[in-house]
Write a protein that holds these residues in place. Structure first.
Motif, PDB file in Angstrom:
ATOM      1  N   THR A 207     -25.688  60.990  10.450  1.00  0.00           N
ATOM      2  CA  THR A 207     -26.677  60.122   9.816  1.00  0.00           C
ATOM      3  C   THR A 207     -26.346  59.958   8.339  1.00  0.00           C
ATOM      4  O   THR A 207     -25.793  60.848   7.694  1.00  0.00           O
ATOM      5  CB  THR A 207     -28.104  60.666   9.979  1.00  0.00           C
ATOM      6  N   LYS A 208     -26.728  58.805   7.838  1.00  0.00           N
ATOM      7  CA  LYS A 208     -26.320  58.398   6.496  1.00  0.00           C
ATOM      8  C   LYS A 208     -27.455  57.595   5.876  1.00  0.00           C
ATOM      9  O   LYS A 208     -28.155  56.842   6.574  1.00  0.00           O
ATOM     10  CB  LYS A 208     -25.045  57.554   6.617  1.00  0.00           C
ATOM     11  N   SER A 209     -27.648  57.739   4.579  1.00  0.00           N
ATOM     12  CA  SER A 209     -28.653  56.944   3.887  1.00  0.00           C
ATOM     13  C   SER A 209     -28.254  56.795   2.432  1.00  0.00           C
ATOM     14  O   SER A 209     -27.484  57.602   1.904  1.00  0.00           O
ATOM     15  CB  SER A 209     -30.037  57.599   3.993  1.00  0.00           C
ATOM     16  N   GLY A 210     -28.787  55.763   1.787  1.00  0.00           N
ATOM     17  CA  GLY A 210     -28.396  55.508   0.411  1.00  0.00           C
ATOM     18  C   GLY A 210     -29.542  55.024  -0.450  1.00  0.00           C
ATOM     19  O   GLY A 210     -30.554  54.528   0.051  1.00  0.00           O
ATOM     20  N   ILE A 211     -29.368  55.191  -1.753  1.00  0.00           N
ATOM     21  CA  ILE A 211     -30.326  54.657  -2.713  1.00  0.00           C
ATOM     22  C   ILE A 211     -29.577  53.940  -3.832  1.00  0.00           C
ATOM     23  O   ILE A 211     -28.415  54.241  -4.113  1.00  0.00           O
ATOM     24  CB  ILE A 211     -31.245  55.742  -3.311  1.00  0.00           C
ATOM     25  N   MET A 212     -30.277  53.002  -4.452  1.00  0.00           N
ATOM     26  CA  MET A 212     -29.773  52.295  -5.624  1.00  0.00           C
ATOM     27  C   MET A 212     -30.363  52.958  -6.865  1.00  0.00           C
ATOM     28  O   MET A 212     -31.528  53.347  -6.869  1.00  0.00           O
ATOM     29  CB  MET A 212     -30.201  50.832  -5.594  1.00  0.00           C
ATOM     30  N   LEU A 213     -29.562  53.062  -7.903  1.00  0.00           N
ATOM     31  CA  LEU A 213     -30.046  53.601  -9.171  1.00  0.00           C
ATOM     32  C   LEU A 213     -30.058  52.495 -10.221  1.00  0.00           C
ATOM     33  O   LEU A 213     -29.296  51.534 -10.129  1.00  0.00           O
ATOM     34  CB  LEU A 213     -29.155  54.752  -9.631  1.00  0.00           C
ATOM     35  N   GLY A 214     -30.937  52.644 -11.198  1.00  0.00           N
ATOM     36  CA  GLY A 214     -31.040  51.636 -12.248  1.00  0.00           C
ATOM     37  C   GLY A 214     -32.249  50.744 -12.104  1.00  0.00           C
ATOM     38  O   GLY A 214     -32.364  49.721 -12.774  1.00  0.00           O
ATOM     39  N   LEU A 215     -33.202  51.146 -11.227  1.00  0.00           N
ATOM     40  CA  LEU A 215     -34.416  50.365 -11.024  1.00  0.00           C
ATOM     41  C   LEU A 215     -35.615  50.948 -11.766  1.00  0.00           C
ATOM     42  O   LEU A 215     -36.730  50.456 -11.635  1.00  0.00           O
ATOM     43  CB  LEU A 215     -34.734  50.275  -9.528  1.00  0.00           C
ATOM     44  N   GLY A 216     -35.360  52.008 -12.538  1.00  0.00           N
ATOM     45  CA  GLY A 216     -36.442  52.639 -13.281  1.00  0.00           C
ATOM     46  C   GLY A 216     -36.875  53.976 -12.709  1.00  0.00           C
ATOM     47  O   GLY A 216     -37.887  54.537 -13.133  1.00  0.00           O
ATOM     48  N   GLU A 217     -36.088  54.492 -11.753  1.00  0.00           N
ATOM     49  CA  GLU A 217     -36.404  55.790 -11.163  1.00  0.00           C
ATOM     50  C   GLU A 217     -36.155  56.924 -12.166  1.00  0.00           C
ATOM     51  O   GLU A 217     -35.341  56.791 -13.072  1.00  0.00           O
ATOM     52  CB  GLU A 217     -35.541  56.016  -9.903  1.00  0.00           C
ATOM     53  N   GLU A 218     -36.847  58.023 -11.984  1.00  0.00           N
ATOM     54  CA  GLU A 218     -36.663  59.205 -12.825  1.00  0.00           C
ATOM     55  C   GLU A 218     -35.728  60.195 -12.131  1.00  0.00           C
ATOM     56  O   GLU A 218     -35.626  60.216 -10.905  1.00  0.00           O
ATOM     57  CB  GLU A 218     -38.012  59.881 -13.108  1.00  0.00           C
TER      58      GLU A 218
END
Length: 308
Positions: A207-218
């Motif tokens: 299983t694999k999953s991803g996130i994008m950074l640079g959207l204002g996350e801490e």
């Protein structure tokens, strides 16, 4: 407009040097493009304006997007068209298999638009594509990247797992706090449950999953997403820089430096993922073939260590 939607009259932030890429100009690129058009196949490479298309298509690696090129949802980060999709193409599974054969793919990634208009959410088409690939190119390993199958998750996952993909990817995309503005048609914990369900049906499927950074996350929010993924027994995490496709989409809050991506990658590895891809240009299917081989080797080593 939501609070993340920029004023179209304001120029977007200038991209830093580390995420600029060359325009796609190569024989391999043109041949890959011609084959996709010949077989009437859509690709997420084109529809999502992926910055790596030149590199990947030069190597004749294309990520096929099944179930058409029109999505029934409108996520704030995604460049795929939104509206009422056309009828599902019954020839699509065989055409995907033919493309894999003609490109000589050892590993193929197949994704799709959301199809909330279909009784099964499009799961049946994933099954048909996997079956066609197994018949035509049995040596090709198969990675799928599915939507969340809202309201239909369990039967959809059960059917797809029974078809036997090698990797099941479903992206969380961002941290829970940002879902209402970035991914309003989805639910964070429903996506986590989908990943858990895959492992419940077949623990052998990666299983694999991803996130994008640079959207204002801490930073701590990103760490929590990693922990949530590990709690769902996710094997592989991808982290890449969000890039604003058009002025109508969510604005880039931050350009994350390569050094920060490296730090996030180190944290992810410490948390026990079998494979980690973290860089500004990382995307779900970028270098997927090499990453799959590395992930498979890591599991083999892990099992051997436990057997001692």
């Amino acid at each position: 407009m939501n609070d993340l939607t920029p004023d179209p009259s304001i120029p977007r932030n200038r991209k830093p040097d580390w995420i600029r890429v060359k325009a796609p100009v190569s024989k391999g690129y043109e041949e890959t493009r011609a084959l996709m058009r010949e077989l009437k196949l859509n690709t997420v490479c084109e529809e999502a304006a992926c910055p790596n298309i030149g590199e990947c298509w030069t190597k004749k690696h294309a990520t096929v997007m099944i179930l058409g090129d029109v999505c029934t949802r409108a996520c704030a980060f995604c460049n795929v068209k939104t509206g009422m999709p056309r009828k599902v193409d019954p020839l699509e599974p065989e055409n995907v298999a033919e493309a894999a054969a003609r490109l000589g793919l050892q590993h193929i990634v197949v994704t799709s638009v959301d199809r909330d208009d279909l009784p099964d959410g499009g799961a049946g088409q994933f099954v048909k594509v996997i079956e066609a690939l197994r018949r035509t190119t049995p040596a090709t390993t198969i990675e799928i990247l599915t939507p969340d199958f809202r309201g239909l998750m369990r039967p959809a996952v059960e059917a797809i797992c029974a078809a036997g993909p090698d990797v099941y990817n479903h992206n969380l995309e961002t941290v829970p706090r940002l879902y209402p503005t970035i991914r309003p048609g989805a639910r964070y914990y429903a996506s986590l449950r989908l990943l858990e369900e895959v492992k419940r049906h077949d623990p052998a499927i990666f299983t694999k999953s991803g996130i994008m950074l640079g959207l204002g996350e801490e930073r701590l929010e990103v760490h929590q997403v990693m922990d949530d993924m590990r709690s769902a027994d996710v094997d592989f995490i991808t982290m890449g820089q969000y890039l604003q496709p058009t002025p109508r989409h969510a604005a880039v809050a931050d350009f994350i430096t390569p050094q920060v991506f490296n730090a996030y990658g180190a944290v992810a590895r410490a948390k026990g993922f079998l494979q980690v891809a973290a860089s500004p240009l990382t995307r779900s299917s970028y270098h997927a073939d090499a990453d799959f081989a590395a992930m498979k080797a890591a599991r083999t080593a892990q099992l051997a260590k436990k057997a001692r």
